[in-house]
Design a protein around this motif. Sequence first.
Motif, short mmCIF file in Angstrom:
data_model
loop_
_atom_site.label_atom_id
_atom_site.label_comp_id
_atom_site.label_asym_id
_atom_site.label_seq_id
_atom_site.Cartn_x
_atom_site.Cartn_y
_atom_site.Cartn_z
N VAL A 194 0.84 -1.19 0.00
CA VAL A 194 0.00 0.00 0.00
C VAL A 194 0.88 1.24 0.00
O VAL A 194 1.72 1.42 0.89
N GLN A 195 0.68 2.09 -1.01
CA GLN A 195 1.42 3.35 -1.06
C GLN A 195 0.65 4.47 -0.39
O GLN A 195 1.23 5.31 0.31
N ASN A 196 -0.67 4.52 -0.61
CA ASN A 196 -1.50 5.55 0.00
C ASN A 196 -2.78 4.91 0.50
O ASN A 196 -3.68 4.60 -0.28
N PRO A 197 -2.89 4.66 1.81
CA PRO A 197 -4.09 3.97 2.33
C PRO A 197 -5.37 4.76 2.14
O PRO A 197 -6.45 4.20 2.21
N TYR A 198 -5.27 6.08 1.86
CA TYR A 198 -6.47 6.88 1.64
C TYR A 198 -7.06 6.67 0.25
O TYR A 198 -8.24 6.97 0.02
N THR A 199 -6.27 6.18 -0.69
CA THR A 199 -6.76 5.98 -2.05
C THR A 199 -6.69 4.53 -2.51
O THR A 199 -7.47 4.13 -3.38
N ASP A 200 -5.79 3.73 -1.94
CA ASP A 200 -5.61 2.36 -2.42
C ASP A 200 -6.62 1.38 -1.83
O ASP A 200 -6.89 0.34 -2.42
N ILE A 201 -7.18 1.71 -0.65
CA ILE A 201 -8.07 0.79 0.06
C ILE A 201 -9.42 1.47 0.29
O ILE A 201 -9.48 2.64 0.70
N ARG A 202 -10.48 0.73 0.05
CA ARG A 202 -11.82 1.19 0.43
C ARG A 202 -12.64 0.00 0.90
O ARG A 202 -12.42 -1.12 0.46
N THR A 203 -13.58 0.28 1.78
CA THR A 203 -14.32 -0.77 2.48
C THR A 203 -15.82 -0.52 2.39
O THR A 203 -16.28 0.62 2.50
N ILE A 396 -18.55 -7.09 5.92
CA ILE A 396 -17.50 -6.09 5.73
C ILE A 396 -16.59 -6.59 4.62
O ILE A 396 -15.98 -7.66 4.73
N LEU A 397 -16.50 -5.82 3.53
CA LEU A 397 -15.70 -6.20 2.37
C LEU A 397 -14.63 -5.15 2.12
O LEU A 397 -14.93 -3.95 2.06
N VAL A 398 -13.37 -5.60 1.98
CA VAL A 398 -12.24 -4.70 1.81
C VAL A 398 -11.69 -4.85 0.39
O VAL A 398 -11.35 -5.96 -0.03
N TYR A 399 -11.59 -3.71 -0.33
CA TYR A 399 -11.10 -3.71 -1.71
C TYR A 399 -9.77 -2.96 -1.78
O TYR A 399 -9.54 -1.98 -1.07
N PHE A 400 -8.90 -3.43 -2.69
CA PHE A 400 -7.55 -2.87 -2.83
C PHE A 400 -7.18 -2.80 -4.31
O PHE A 400 -7.37 -3.78 -5.05
N ARG A 401 -6.69 -1.65 -4.73
CA ARG A 401 -6.14 -1.50 -6.07
C ARG A 401 -4.64 -1.27 -5.94
O ARG A 401 -4.20 -0.23 -5.44
N ALA A 402 -3.86 -2.24 -6.37
CA ALA A 402 -2.41 -2.16 -6.27
C ALA A 402 -1.89 -1.04 -7.16
O ALA A 402 -2.51 -0.71 -8.18
N PRO A 403 -0.78 -0.43 -6.80
CA PRO A 403 -0.20 0.64 -7.63
C PRO A 403 0.03 0.16 -9.07
O PRO A 403 0.68 -0.85 -9.30
N GLY A 404 -0.55 0.88 -10.03
CA GLY A 404 -0.39 0.53 -11.43
C GLY A 404 -1.31 -0.55 -11.93
O GLY A 404 -1.30 -0.88 -13.13
N GLU A 409 -9.07 -5.64 -6.39
CA GLU A 409 -9.20 -6.96 -5.76
C GLU A 409 -10.05 -6.85 -4.48
O GLU A 409 -10.07 -5.83 -3.82
N LEU A 410 -10.71 -7.96 -4.16
CA LEU A 410 -11.35 -8.12 -2.87
C LEU A 410 -10.35 -8.85 -1.98
O LEU A 410 -10.02 -10.02 -2.21
N VAL A 411 -9.82 -8.15 -0.98
CA VAL A 411 -8.69 -8.70 -0.20
C VAL A 411 -9.08 -9.06 1.23
O VAL A 411 -8.24 -9.60 1.98
N GLY A 412 -10.31 -8.78 1.64
CA GLY A 412 -10.70 -9.11 3.00
C GLY A 412 -12.20 -9.19 3.15
O GLY A 412 -12.95 -8.48 2.47
N TYR A 413 -12.64 -10.09 4.04
CA TYR A 413 -14.07 -10.25 4.30
C TYR A 413 -14.26 -10.67 5.74
O TYR A 413 -13.51 -11.49 6.29
N ARG A 414 -15.30 -10.09 6.35
CA ARG A 414 -15.66 -10.46 7.72
C ARG A 414 -17.16 -10.27 7.87
O ARG A 414 -17.73 -9.31 7.37
N VAL A 415 -17.81 -11.23 8.54
CA VAL A 415 -19.22 -11.06 8.87
C VAL A 415 -19.33 -10.88 10.38
O VAL A 415 -18.71 -11.61 11.16
N LEU A 416 -20.06 -9.85 10.79
CA LEU A 416 -20.27 -9.54 12.19
C LEU A 416 -21.74 -9.71 12.52
O LEU A 416 -22.60 -9.11 11.88
#
Length: 420
Positions: A194-203, A396-404, A409-416
């Motif tokens: 992760v280069q910039n957690p404010y733009t690379d990851i969204r949930t 809860i679904l976590v998405y990540f776009r790698a630099p370039g 991708e869907l990189v994390g999942y959790r059910v609460l």
Amino acid sequence: MRLRISILLLFITCRTLAQNQPMVYEDKTYLPEIKTVQFYNTKKEGSFPLIPLNSGEQVMLSFDDLSGQSKILNYTLEHCDAQWNSSRLSPIEYLQGFTEDRLMEYRYSAGTRQKYIHYELTLPNQNLSPRLAGNYLLKVYQNGDQSKPVLTRRLYVVGSKVSITAQMVPSGNVSQRATNQKINFSLEYAGLNVQNPYTDIRTLIMQNARPETGIWNTRPANIRSTQLIYNDILTNDFPGRNEFRHFDTRSLKLNSERIGHIYRDTANTVILLPDPKRDQPDYVFQYDNDGKFFIINQDGRDGRTDGDYAHMYFTLLANKTAFDGSAYIVGQFNNYRLDEQSKLKYDGSLMRFYTDLYLKQGVYDYGYVWVDAKTKTPDDTVLEGNHFETENDYQILVYFRAPGARWEELVGYRVLNTAR
């Protein structure tokens, strides 16, 4: 004779209009004869349609075709971003095996008043499987032509690269603590570049797997090394809503809870007891299945092929009129869609809303949504109530776009679950 010809022409017209519908990137059924669509992880019926990448787990798609005529059906998967736009990748980049396949597994109904063909499909399979993590749209269409869609369903393929910790806490708004459920969570992303957690990851957080309840988180409240913390006092504050209503038609030979009358003639007809308005201040516990439905036939051996269909009559005592707004019936069985099929009619002489749905035997959860005539805003708490004690699942679904990278991708999942 003229009446039969008119009905046939109406059916053909509806079917033609359905086939001309453009394919959309959501859960949708395009043909009126396609009923009882189920899509879930095979480890548990009715579960969220998510599988870990390359895990050996599968999802099951099943549905009935009430036309009585077998079709040539094909299917494929399309990779999408977190907000269900096409990733615009070549199928060779995200699929292993063939880029499309034919749906071959089907059986005819047996001993039912309503004749139908039951189709099933498991994914991944030896002919087609996803290569990348992410969101996928499953498309089923006729004669190898994607301009003739039959149904679409959303599939989630997760490559588990982050860990998620979550909890439910009281609402930060004191005036909403009797009604709302606030979700705080944190992510550990040490395994990602992760280069910039404010733009690379969204949930995304959804309540009971309902997309219309989704809340996006793009900026964490705090960052500690490789940990993102989402606990802002104003975010992820959900209405608790109420437990779902339900009915049970596992047997059409006797009246179960909520069943008023059952009539069995050339077709099955079930009259449900009237549903009262439930906007009471006090919470009343009622076991539910978080909006899901299950196909079960206690009168036969296999509900998939010997479960029958019935006209289900619903009546709502809303203490409102058609001048005040419109009422809709929703649940997983109709993908919570607010359309003409889910809209209730109003009987002014009896001062109640009513509708007739054609459903297969089983156990169903459902609820009512009110759309005010002035605001045009859907609200499922007006008729059902709103309580922080309500038992809900949060995905809860976590998405990540790698630099370039050209895809997300869907990189994390959790059910609460709020009760556990």
